[in-house]
Enzyme design. Structure first.
Site, PDB file in Angstrom:
ATOM      1  N   GLU A  73       0.830  -1.210   0.000  1.00 55.52           N
ATOM      2  CA  GLU A  73       0.000   0.000   0.000  1.00 55.52           C
ATOM      3  C   GLU A  73       0.864   1.260   0.000  1.00 55.52           C
ATOM      4  O   GLU A  73       0.599   2.227   0.720  1.00 55.52           O
ATOM      5  CB  GLU A  73      -0.955  -0.014   1.192  1.00 55.52           C
ATOM      6  CG  GLU A  73      -1.968  -1.154   1.122  1.00 55.52           C
ATOM      7  CD  GLU A  73      -2.999  -1.123   2.225  1.00 55.52           C
ATOM      8  OE1 GLU A  73      -4.140  -1.540   1.979  1.00 55.52           O
ATOM      9  OE2 GLU A  73      -2.661  -0.684   3.345  1.00 55.52           O
ATOM     10  N   GLU A  94      -6.573  -7.875  -1.039  1.00 52.56           N
ATOM     11  CA  GLU A  94      -7.124  -7.877   0.324  1.00 52.56           C
ATOM     12  C   GLU A  94      -8.615  -7.580   0.242  1.00 52.56           C
ATOM     13  O   GLU A  94      -9.008  -6.438   0.003  1.00 52.56           O
ATOM     14  CB  GLU A  94      -6.440  -6.840   1.220  1.00 52.56           C
ATOM     15  CG  GLU A  94      -4.999  -7.140   1.560  1.00 52.56           C
ATOM     16  CD  GLU A  94      -4.419  -6.132   2.554  1.00 52.56           C
ATOM     17  OE1 GLU A  94      -5.214  -5.405   3.205  1.00 52.56           O
ATOM     18  OE2 GLU A  94      -3.172  -6.054   2.670  1.00 52.56           O
TER      19      GLU A  94
END
Length: 502
Positions: A195, A271
């Protein structure tokens, strides 16, 4: 009412169709995602092809370092029984290199053993080695000793940081080479950073990490993973690296943004947050099974790959729970990482597990379902311990000589990292003169401070408290400092105390 529900379902179907058309109607340009020439996992016509057959990654997240090794096989069997074909795990740098150039891959940190169990169960493996992993883990998996040098710039091309990352990756990655799919092993993909689009957009830094993989002979698929915002997806990746997306409750917009930035590649949700973590003081987060049904149907309609985060959360052992900070309030994560996952922290199946299993089974062939393990019971046997009565205790001040490792003198208070201590207690000691009362300024506390004067408890100050000063009153003290002579050294400014608390 029912009419509104039907109308919403029709809108959802139309949106699914629009997404499906957008995904498959893109011109058949040459796909520019970099894949290994020798890997059996290919990207052809917008989808994964494995051993020359269409392939969907159906994965669940289990962090080996949050589960004791005795339970690894049990959790992986339950993952496969759900209908998944892959397990995903982060790799936690701070555990594996607790001090510079001192590495630990033994016992509960035996990543290779975890991978071998997955291989035995015929599961594929995705490795996410960071160096930053987030994961609601202490310092996002970065080792605290990085902060000992005030000139360090994390997640950048700062040489202090890159030298440390290079040493770590050059130790870690060669361990994984025999287990790569290209060498007949179970590892089919590895992630670059984590991320990063939330943190920065330095492409040279990402290229540096990519080169570390290739220099260490990692030749499986590489990918990046970011949240679903357009800015994050664009900032956290490289043009030739497969992009994946993380989200929970906005599947249509998230996948639309992913397809917009990467129209000629498989959809992979790295995710899918089927639960959530808890901060101290909050109610336990719960996400009902019905709330994830819509997204799972969308994934199936689009042939998308997905990783359930978390399949099994486990436990933040020791001091490894992370924290969030919104600029005002420090929010530490609790010890449990149950996450309202598909199986509980104790390893029990949940109604959500059974719901997802039924849904996945409806997507699988009868033959595929017949090959999955059959679970004999939903709930594991527990030991009933009963009440425990505490009859003895040891006082801090009477045991300092036993628990103190080292004394350090300094004019100013030193940070944990400056003295080489990652976790535990530090005792700061200074002489002051109290005539009637004394005001003590407290600031810069990063967790909590328990304050004593002449062995008398004064106060506990927590990071979120708005206390700037505390008052010490002479008449409230039980003893005088002249009687406080049970320490090895009379004049110390710091004590390095090796016990388990911040």
């Amino acid at each position: 009412n029912n009419n509104n529900e039907l109308e919403n379902k029709d809108k959802f179907k139309n949106l699914n169709l629009e997404l499906f058309n957008a995904f498959w109607s893109t011109d058949n340009e040459e796909i520019k995602i970099k894949t290994s020439k020798i890997s059996n996992l290919k990207i052809i016509n917008h989808q994964f092809i494995f051993n020359e057959k269409p392939f969907r990654i159906l994965s669940g997240a289990i962090h080996y370092f949050r589960v004791i090794p005795e339970y690894w096989e049990d959790r992986l069997i339950k993952l496969k029984a759900l209908g998944l074909n892959t397990v995903e795990t982060y790799v936690s740098w701070n555990l594996h290199e607790p001090k510079p150039n001192e590495f630990n891959f033994d016992n509960e940190l035996d990543l290779i053993h975890f991978i071998q169990i997955a291989a035995k169960l015929q599961l594929w493996v995705i490795i996410r080695p960071g160096p930053y992993i987030c994961a609601e883990w202490e310092f996002g998996g970065l080792p605290s000793w990085l902060l000992a040098n005030k000139n360090v710039q994390l997640r950048s091309l700062n040489s202090i940081f890159t030298n440390a990352v290079s040493r770590y990756f050059n130790f870690l990655l060669p361990k994984l080479i025999p287990f790569l799919e290209t060498n007949g092993g179970p590892i089919i993909a590895m992630q670059i950073e984590n991320e990063y689009g939330h943190f920065g957009n330095n492409k040279e830094y990402l290229i540096f990490l990519e080169k570390l993989f290739y220099d260490n002979k990692i030749d499986v698929l590489l990918f990046t993973s970011d949240s679903s915002g357009e800015k994050q997806l664009a900032s956290g990746t490289l043009p030739h690296i497969l992009k994946t997306v993380n989200f929970f409750n906005t599947p249509e917009s998230a996948i639309t943004n992913l397809v917009a930035i990467q129209p000629n590649a498989p959809i992979f949700v790295a995710e899918f947050w089927c639960g959530w973590f808890d901060h101290w003081g909050e109610r336990h987060h719960v996400r009902e099974a019905s709330s994830i049904s819509r997204a799972l149907h969308l994934f199936n309609d689009l042939g998308a790959s997905v990783n359930f985060y978390m399949f099994h959360g486990g436990t933040n052992f020791g001091f490894m729970n992370g924290a969030n900070f919104d600029g005002k309030i420090y929010k530490p994560t609790i010890t449990s990482y149950d996450y309202d996952a598909l199986i509980t922290e104790a390893g029990d199946l949940t109604p959500k597990y059974l719901f997802v299993q039924q849904l996945l089974f409806s997507f699988l062939s009868v033959e595929a379902r017949s090959l999955l393990p059959k679970l004999k019971k939903l709930v594991s046997t527990k030991q009933k311990i009963g009440p425990i009565q505490i009859t003895e205790y040891a006082t801090l001040f009477n045991n300092l000589e036993i628990i103190v490792d080292e004394s350090i003198e300094s004019i100013n208070p030193l940070r944990f990292e400056e003295i080489g201590q990652s976790y535990g207690f530090l005792m700061y000691i200074s002489n002051i003169i109290v005539n009637n009362e004394k005001s003590l300024t407290v600031g810069g506390i990063r967790d909590r401070a328990t304050i004593y004067c002449d062995k008398t408890y004064i106060n506990t100050v927590y990071r979120n408290d708005k206390i700037e000063t505390i008052t010490i009153k002479q008449h409230e003290l039980l003893t005088n400092y002249s009687n406080f002579k049970n320490l090895k050294e009379k004049e110390i400014n710091h004590k390095n105390v090796n016990v388990n608390e911040n």
